[in-house]
Scaffold this motif. Structure first.
Motif, mmCIF file in Angstrom:
data_model
loop_
_atom_site.group_PDB
_atom_site.id
_atom_site.type_symbol
_atom_site.label_atom_id
_atom_site.label_comp_id
_atom_site.label_asym_id
_atom_site.label_seq_id
_atom_site.Cartn_x
_atom_site.Cartn_y
_atom_site.Cartn_z
ATOM 1 N N THR A 78 0.826 -1.199 0.000
ATOM 2 C CA THR A 78 0.000 0.000 0.000
ATOM 3 C C THR A 78 0.863 1.254 0.000
ATOM 4 O OG1 THR A 78 -1.643 -1.227 1.272
ATOM 5 C CG2 THR A 78 -1.963 1.138 1.100
ATOM 6 N N LEU A 79 1.986 1.217 0.708
ATOM 7 C CA LEU A 79 2.932 2.337 0.643
ATOM 8 C C LEU A 79 3.375 2.576 -0.800
ATOM 9 C CD1 LEU A 79 5.365 1.866 3.678
ATOM 10 C CD2 LEU A 79 3.927 3.865 3.217
ATOM 11 N N GLY A 80 3.706 1.484 -1.484
ATOM 12 C CA GLY A 80 4.136 1.605 -2.874
ATOM 13 C C GLY A 80 3.051 2.152 -3.770
ATOM 14 N N GLN A 81 1.826 1.664 -3.603
ATOM 15 C CA GLN A 81 0.713 2.142 -4.418
ATOM 16 C C GLN A 81 0.463 3.629 -4.173
ATOM 17 O OE1 GLN A 81 -2.411 -0.587 -3.285
ATOM 18 N NE2 GLN A 81 -1.934 -1.991 -4.946
ATOM 19 N N ARG A 82 0.544 4.043 -2.903
ATOM 20 C CA ARG A 82 0.300 5.450 -2.589
ATOM 21 C C ARG A 82 1.349 6.352 -3.236
ATOM 22 N NH1 ARG A 82 0.039 7.960 3.521
ATOM 23 N NH2 ARG A 82 2.276 7.476 3.450
ATOM 24 N N LEU A 83 2.610 5.956 -3.149
ATOM 25 C CA LEU A 83 3.666 6.767 -3.753
ATOM 26 C C LEU A 83 3.541 6.794 -5.273
ATOM 27 C CD1 LEU A 83 6.250 8.412 -3.653
ATOM 28 C CD2 LEU A 83 7.544 6.268 -3.548
ATOM 29 N N MET A 84 3.305 5.632 -5.890
ATOM 30 C CA MET A 84 3.157 5.600 -7.341
ATOM 31 C C MET A 84 1.973 6.456 -7.794
ATOM 32 S SD MET A 84 5.609 3.595 -8.627
ATOM 33 C CE MET A 84 6.630 4.443 -7.387
ATOM 34 N N ASP A 85 0.866 6.392 -7.067
ATOM 35 C CA ASP A 85 -0.304 7.194 -7.427
ATOM 36 C C ASP A 85 0.020 8.683 -7.382
ATOM 37 O OD1 ASP A 85 -1.795 4.921 -7.753
ATOM 38 O OD2 ASP A 85 -2.892 5.104 -5.867
ATOM 39 N N ARG A 86 0.744 9.115 -6.366
ATOM 40 C CA ARG A 86 1.075 10.535 -6.238
ATOM 41 C C ARG A 86 2.027 10.969 -7.339
ATOM 42 N NH1 ARG A 86 1.469 10.623 0.465
ATOM 43 N NH2 ARG A 86 -0.797 10.783 0.762
ATOM 44 N N GLN A 87 2.992 10.139 -7.667
ATOM 45 C CA GLN A 87 3.884 10.450 -8.775
ATOM 46 C C GLN A 87 3.120 10.493 -10.098
ATOM 47 O OE1 GLN A 87 6.838 7.381 -8.484
ATOM 48 N NE2 GLN A 87 8.136 8.534 -7.064
ATOM 49 N N ASN A 88 2.204 9.553 -10.272
ATOM 50 C CA ASN A 88 1.457 9.480 -11.524
ATOM 51 C C ASN A 88 0.515 10.666 -11.715
ATOM 52 O OD1 ASN A 88 2.798 7.097 -11.883
ATOM 53 N ND2 ASN A 88 1.020 5.778 -11.539
ATOM 54 N N GLU A 89 -0.038 11.161 -10.622
ATOM 55 C CA GLU A 89 -0.879 12.352 -10.710
ATOM 56 C C GLU A 89 -0.064 13.535 -11.223
ATOM 57 O OE1 GLU A 89 -3.960 12.720 -10.558
ATOM 58 O OE2 GLU A 89 -4.799 11.067 -9.390
ATOM 59 N N ALA A 90 1.185 13.633 -10.782
ATOM 60 C CA ALA A 90 2.055 14.705 -11.260
ATOM 61 C C ALA A 90 2.310 14.562 -12.753
ATOM 62 C CB ALA A 90 3.373 14.707 -10.482
ATOM 63 N N LEU A 91 2.510 13.334 -13.205
ATOM 64 C CA LEU A 91 2.723 13.091 -14.632
ATOM 65 C C LEU A 91 1.503 13.495 -15.448
ATOM 66 C CD1 LEU A 91 4.301 11.638 -17.043
ATOM 67 C CD2 LEU A 91 2.765 9.738 -16.531
ATOM 68 N N LEU A 92 0.309 13.100 -14.995
ATOM 69 C CA LEU A 92 -0.911 13.435 -15.735
ATOM 70 C C LEU A 92 -1.114 14.949 -15.805
ATOM 71 C CD1 LEU A 92 -3.376 10.702 -14.401
ATOM 72 C CD2 LEU A 92 -2.115 10.721 -16.552
ATOM 73 N N SER A 93 -0.815 15.651 -14.721
ATOM 74 C CA SER A 93 -0.931 17.116 -14.721
ATOM 75 C C SER A 93 0.075 17.733 -15.689
ATOM 76 C CB SER A 93 -0.705 17.665 -13.308
ATOM 77 O OG SER A 93 -1.716 17.230 -12.435
ATOM 78 N N TRP A 94 1.278 17.166 -15.724
ATOM 79 C CA TRP A 94 2.329 17.653 -16.632
ATOM 80 C C TRP A 94 1.906 17.454 -18.091
ATOM 81 C CZ3 TRP A 94 5.553 14.850 -20.036
ATOM 82 C CH2 TRP A 94 6.689 15.541 -20.499
ATOM 83 N N LEU A 95 1.357 16.295 -18.404
ATOM 84 C CA LEU A 95 0.872 16.052 -19.754
ATOM 85 C C LEU A 95 -0.256 17.008 -20.117
ATOM 86 C CD1 LEU A 95 0.813 12.135 -19.871
ATOM 87 C CD2 LEU A 95 2.341 13.641 -21.170
ATOM 88 N N GLU A 96 -1.147 17.237 -19.180
ATOM 89 C CA GLU A 96 -2.285 18.135 -19.423
ATOM 90 C C GLU A 96 -1.798 19.546 -19.759
ATOM 91 O OE1 GLU A 96 -6.216 19.301 -19.801
ATOM 92 O OE2 GLU A 96 -5.483 17.269 -19.446
ATOM 93 N N ARG A 97 -0.756 19.994 -19.071
ATOM 94 C CA ARG A 97 -0.241 21.346 -19.301
ATOM 95 C C ARG A 97 0.471 21.478 -20.644
ATOM 96 N NH1 ARG A 97 1.395 20.705 -14.000
ATOM 97 N NH2 ARG A 97 3.575 20.416 -14.613
ATOM 98 N N HIS A 98 1.269 20.486 -21.019
ATOM 99 C CA HIS A 98 2.217 20.692 -22.112
ATOM 100 C C HIS A 98 1.860 19.999 -23.431
ATOM 101 C CE1 HIS A 98 4.739 22.790 -19.328
ATOM 102 N NE2 HIS A 98 4.862 21.740 -18.544
ATOM 103 N N THR A 99 1.025 18.965 -23.406
ATOM 104 C CA THR A 99 0.692 18.275 -24.650
ATOM 105 C C THR A 99 0.069 19.202 -25.695
ATOM 106 O OG1 THR A 99 0.411 16.162 -23.503
ATOM 107 C CG2 THR A 99 -0.610 16.365 -25.656
ATOM 108 N N PRO A 100 -0.829 20.137 -25.322
ATOM 109 C CA PRO A 100 -1.427 20.999 -26.359
ATOM 110 C C PRO A 100 -0.410 21.828 -27.132
ATOM 111 C CG PRO A 100 -2.716 21.099 -24.340
ATOM 112 C CD PRO A 100 -1.449 20.366 -23.999
ATOM 113 N N ASP A 101 0.779 22.053 -26.572
ATOM 114 C CA ASP A 101 1.788 22.877 -27.228
ATOM 115 C C ASP A 101 2.774 22.072 -28.063
ATOM 116 O OD1 ASP A 101 0.738 25.247 -26.153
ATOM 117 O OD2 ASP A 101 1.816 24.923 -24.276
ATOM 118 N N GLY A 102 2.544 20.746 -28.162
ATOM 119 C CA GLY A 102 3.338 19.947 -29.072
ATOM 120 C C GLY A 102 4.538 19.258 -28.450
ATOM 121 N N ILE A 103 5.252 18.513 -29.297
ATOM 122 C CA ILE A 103 6.340 17.667 -28.845
ATOM 123 C C ILE A 103 7.479 18.473 -28.249
ATOM 124 C CG2 ILE A 103 7.611 17.586 -31.035
ATOM 125 C CD1 ILE A 103 6.868 14.517 -28.883
#
Length: 220
Positions: A78-103
């Motif tokens: 559960t510790l691992g799942q919690r940490l991975m989830d928090r890291q993954n949320e950061a990734l999804l937010s990063w993609l949301e911000r920058h994908t519209p502006d291209g590669i």
């Protein structure tokens, strides 16, 4: 192409029998146990940590812990799942911000993502030791692998429309390798004393950029 903010973070299926609490007080109790366990993991290591040790530090009885976790490996899972989830949320937010502006926007801001991932890891009680446990224990490896495959899927979703000449299978393979590299860099930050953190972030982001540039050029 934008990545939906509401897309849920995939969680590895529990293999160790823990039950997720529903009531707020129970959630707080479980999170307290996890925080204590993370701190202890950093102090005593995966082999020595025990449920009795966690209970003693948390000021709780073993039966209280067993309402949420079958054994110490369930706690670590559960510790691992919690940490991975928090890291993954950061990734999804990063993609949301920058994908519209291209590669170019995505590659330009890779270092920002690596720094944010590192910040999340170090804010988590025992964060780097949790990452090491996910790599060291066969019982926990599925958490790491499922999480890394999930983020590979999401990055591939974002990059595929921007690299139309690259077969999705080849793109997924390259992204999967870079994801593994990125998490290895996150662990390296607390192990390597001959390279500054800034140089690690800078050089690692350059390596990842080269991997993307190679795809753009070769379109294999």
């Amino acid at each position: 192409m934008a990545i939906a903010k509401t897309r849920p973070v995939k969680k590895a299926k529990s293999r160790l029998g823990q039950i997720a609490p529903q009531q707020e007080r129970a959630v707080q109790t479980r999170d307290h146990l996890l925080d204590v366990a993370g701190e202890l993991l950093g102090e005593v290591g995966i082999e020595n940590i025990s449920t009795n040790m966690i209970c003693a530090r948390a000021g709780m009885t073993p039966p209280a812990l067993y309402r949420y976790f079958k054994d110490k490996h369930a706690v670590l899972e559960t510790l691992g799942q919690r940490l991975m989830d928090r890291q993954n949320e950061a990734l999804l937010s990063w993609l949301e911000r920058h994908t519209p502006d291209g590669i170019d926007a995505l590659t330009t801001h890779l270092e920002d993502l690596m720094r944010e991932t590192a910040r999340i890891t170090r804010a988590e009680p025992g964060g780097v030791w949790i990452e090491r446990a996910l790599r060291a224990s066969p019982k926990l490896a599925h958490v790491r692998v499922a999480s890394h495959q999930f983020v590979t899927d999401r990055i591939t979703d974002a990059f595929a429309p921007l690299l139309p000449g690259v077969p999705r299978k080849a793109l997924w393979r390259r992204v999967r390798l870079t994801v593994e590299f990125g998490y290895a860099v996150d662990e390296m930050l607390d192990e390597e004393d001959r390279i500054s953190r800034n140089d690690i972030f800078r050089d690692a982001s350059r390596i990842l950029n080269l991997a993307v540039l190679d795809l753009q050029r070769s379109e294999v």
